[in-house]
Design a protein around this motif. Structure first.
Motif, PDB file in Angstrom:
ATOM      1  N   ARG A  49       1.004  -1.106   0.081  1.00  0.00           N
ATOM      2  CA  ARG A  49      -0.280  -0.220  -0.415  1.00  0.00           C
ATOM      3  C   ARG A  49       0.669   1.360   0.173  1.00  0.00           C
ATOM      4  O   ARG A  49       0.941   2.667   0.205  1.00  0.00           O
ATOM      5  N   HIS A  50       2.099   0.961  -0.303  1.00  0.00           N
ATOM      6  CA  HIS A  50       3.151   2.498  -0.232  1.00  0.00           C
ATOM      7  C   HIS A  50       4.228   2.312  -1.269  1.00  0.00           C
ATOM      8  O   HIS A  50       4.634   1.789  -2.040  1.00  0.00           O
ATOM      9  N   TRP A  51       4.073   3.662  -1.926  1.00  0.00           N
ATOM     10  CA  TRP A  51       4.976   3.934  -2.623  1.00  0.00           C
ATOM     11  C   TRP A  51       6.027   4.649  -2.073  1.00  0.00           C
ATOM     12  O   TRP A  51       6.247   6.099  -1.143  1.00  0.00           O
ATOM     13  N   TYR A  91      -4.759   4.668   1.691  1.00  0.00           N
ATOM     14  CA  TYR A  91      -5.534   5.318   3.350  1.00  0.00           C
ATOM     15  C   TYR A  91      -6.802   6.289   2.462  1.00  0.00           C
ATOM     16  O   TYR A  91      -6.450   6.970   1.407  1.00  0.00           O
ATOM     17  N   VAL A  92      -8.265   6.395   3.130  1.00  0.00           N
ATOM     18  CA  VAL A  92      -9.132   6.942   2.726  1.00  0.00           C
ATOM     19  C   VAL A  92      -9.452   7.909   4.506  1.00  0.00           C
ATOM     20  O   VAL A  92      -9.821   7.036   5.095  1.00  0.00           O
ATOM     21  N   GLY A  93      -9.130   9.149   4.150  1.00  0.00           N
ATOM     22  CA  GLY A  93      -9.678   9.573   5.572  1.00  0.00           C
ATOM     23  C   GLY A  93     -11.358  10.697   5.220  1.00  0.00           C
ATOM     24  O   GLY A  93     -11.921  10.030   4.779  1.00  0.00           O
ATOM     25  N   ASP A  94     -11.280  11.146   6.226  1.00  0.00           N
ATOM     26  CA  ASP A  94     -12.979  11.343   6.689  1.00  0.00           C
ATOM     27  C   ASP A  94     -13.039  13.121   6.593  1.00  0.00           C
ATOM     28  O   ASP A  94     -12.284  13.578   7.611  1.00  0.00           O
ATOM     29  N   TRP A 104       4.418  12.544   8.829  1.00  0.00           N
ATOM     30  CA  TRP A 104       4.782  12.013  10.110  1.00  0.00           C
ATOM     31  C   TRP A 104       6.341  11.149   9.940  1.00  0.00           C
ATOM     32  O   TRP A 104       6.018  10.482   8.729  1.00  0.00           O
ATOM     33  N   ILE A 105       7.438  11.241  11.081  1.00  0.00           N
ATOM     34  CA  ILE A 105       8.839  10.930  11.065  1.00  0.00           C
ATOM     35  C   ILE A 105       9.089   9.376  11.445  1.00  0.00           C
ATOM     36  O   ILE A 105       7.965   9.974  12.729  1.00  0.00           O
ATOM     37  N   LYS A 106       9.933   8.939  11.508  1.00  0.00           N
ATOM     38  CA  LYS A 106       9.890   7.129  12.305  1.00  0.00           C
ATOM     39  C   LYS A 106      11.435   7.422  11.728  1.00  0.00           C
ATOM     40  O   LYS A 106      11.956   7.145  10.817  1.00  0.00           O
ATOM     41  N   LYS A 107      12.292   6.574  13.085  1.00  0.00           N
ATOM     42  CA  LYS A 107      13.611   5.902  12.638  1.00  0.00           C
ATOM     43  C   LYS A 107      12.861   4.404  12.266  1.00  0.00           C
ATOM     44  O   LYS A 107      12.255   4.017  12.069  1.00  0.00           O
ATOM     45  N   ARG A 125       0.541   9.990   3.738  1.00  0.00           N
ATOM     46  CA  ARG A 125      -1.562   9.486   2.917  1.00  0.00           C
ATOM     47  C   ARG A 125      -1.963  10.090   1.540  1.00  0.00           C
ATOM     48  O   ARG A 125      -2.174  11.489   2.049  1.00  0.00           O
ATOM     49  N   GLU A 126      -1.665   9.978   1.028  1.00  0.00           N
ATOM     50  CA  GLU A 126      -1.831  10.427  -0.377  1.00  0.00           C
ATOM     51  C   GLU A 126      -3.732  11.190  -0.555  1.00  0.00           C
ATOM     52  O   GLU A 126      -3.574  11.565  -1.193  1.00  0.00           O
ATOM     53  N   PHE A 127      -4.045  10.546   0.659  1.00  0.00           N
ATOM     54  CA  PHE A 127      -5.329  10.929   0.465  1.00  0.00           C
ATOM     55  C   PHE A 127      -5.547  12.256   1.148  1.00  0.00           C
ATOM     56  O   PHE A 127      -5.941  13.415  -0.237  1.00  0.00           O
TER      57      PHE A 127
END
Length: 208
Positions: A49-51, A91-94, A104-107, A125-127
């Motif tokens: 699901r990720h590009w 992902y589809v948001g509201d 967001w960022i993560k290690k 999130r592309e949405f």
């Protein structure tokens, strides 16, 4: 388009590969056995699901670093090439509540870091990236970069850093209302590849 060509010691082509990005690992025949890396993952499928979106977001991050490195000393030590940008395309948001995270960022997990050389992952999130303004894209990447302190991540003083909220107001990540023009040096070409659907310190004031 980049082209990878592997030749032998007779200068004969063993293999030729057309590619968008690459993460090459090799061991020098005269070296100490250490694996070397040549890294340039630009655009491709990361998982189901990720590009990978380095081709789109990395140039923006580099401009932000260059623009703010005098005001934010920690930016000088950030290697943008060591950040992997990935985006959730499912992902589809509201659009009514608009309370979910946008970026967001993560290690990077140790195993992936050892394989690829990337130290941090910035996920979006592309949405939402299709719907928010270019100015919000800049503020989101700025907020992620500000969390980098050497090889570690630090927590913001408030959500998105107080200078971001002081400049754009609360709800700046997902608001559909116009936000201030943030940064000189950006133009529409910087975003052409992105699909679009009090006395508080202002992060975009020029340093004296």
């Amino acid at each position: 388009m980049p082209k990878i060509k592997i030749i032998n010691d007779k200068n004969e082509t063993v293999r030729e590969i057309d590619c968008i990005g690459y993460n090459l690992q090799y061991v020098e025949s005269t070296g100490n056995g250490q694996i070397r890396k040549i890294l340039r993952l630009n655009n491709g499928k990361y998982d189901l699901r990720h590009w990978i979106k380095n081709q789109f977001y990395q140039p923006i991050a580099q401009k932000i670093k260059n623009r703010f490195k005098e005001k934010v000393p920690s930016f000088s030590n950030i290697n943008i090439d060591k950040i992997l940008f990935i985006e959730d395309t499912d992902y589809v948001g509201d659009e009514v509540k608009r309370t979910d995270d946008v970026m967001w960022i993560k290690k990077t997990p140790k195993q992936l870091k050892d394989i690829t050389g990337y130290k941090f992952i910035i996920e979006s999130r592309e949405f939402w990236m299709e719907r928010i303004s270019n100015e919000q894209v800049i503020a989101l990447i700025y907020s992620c970069l500000k969390r980098i302190e050497g090889d570690n991540l630090i927590d913001p003083d408030v959500r998105g850093w107080k200078e971001v909220i002081g400049t754009l107001g609360y709800g700046w990540e997902t608001t559909m209302s116009p936000v201030p023009n943030l940064l000189e040096g950006f133009d529409e070409d910087d975003f052409s590849m992105l699909k679009k659907a009090d006395k508080q310190m202002n992060m975009f004031d020029r340093a004296n």
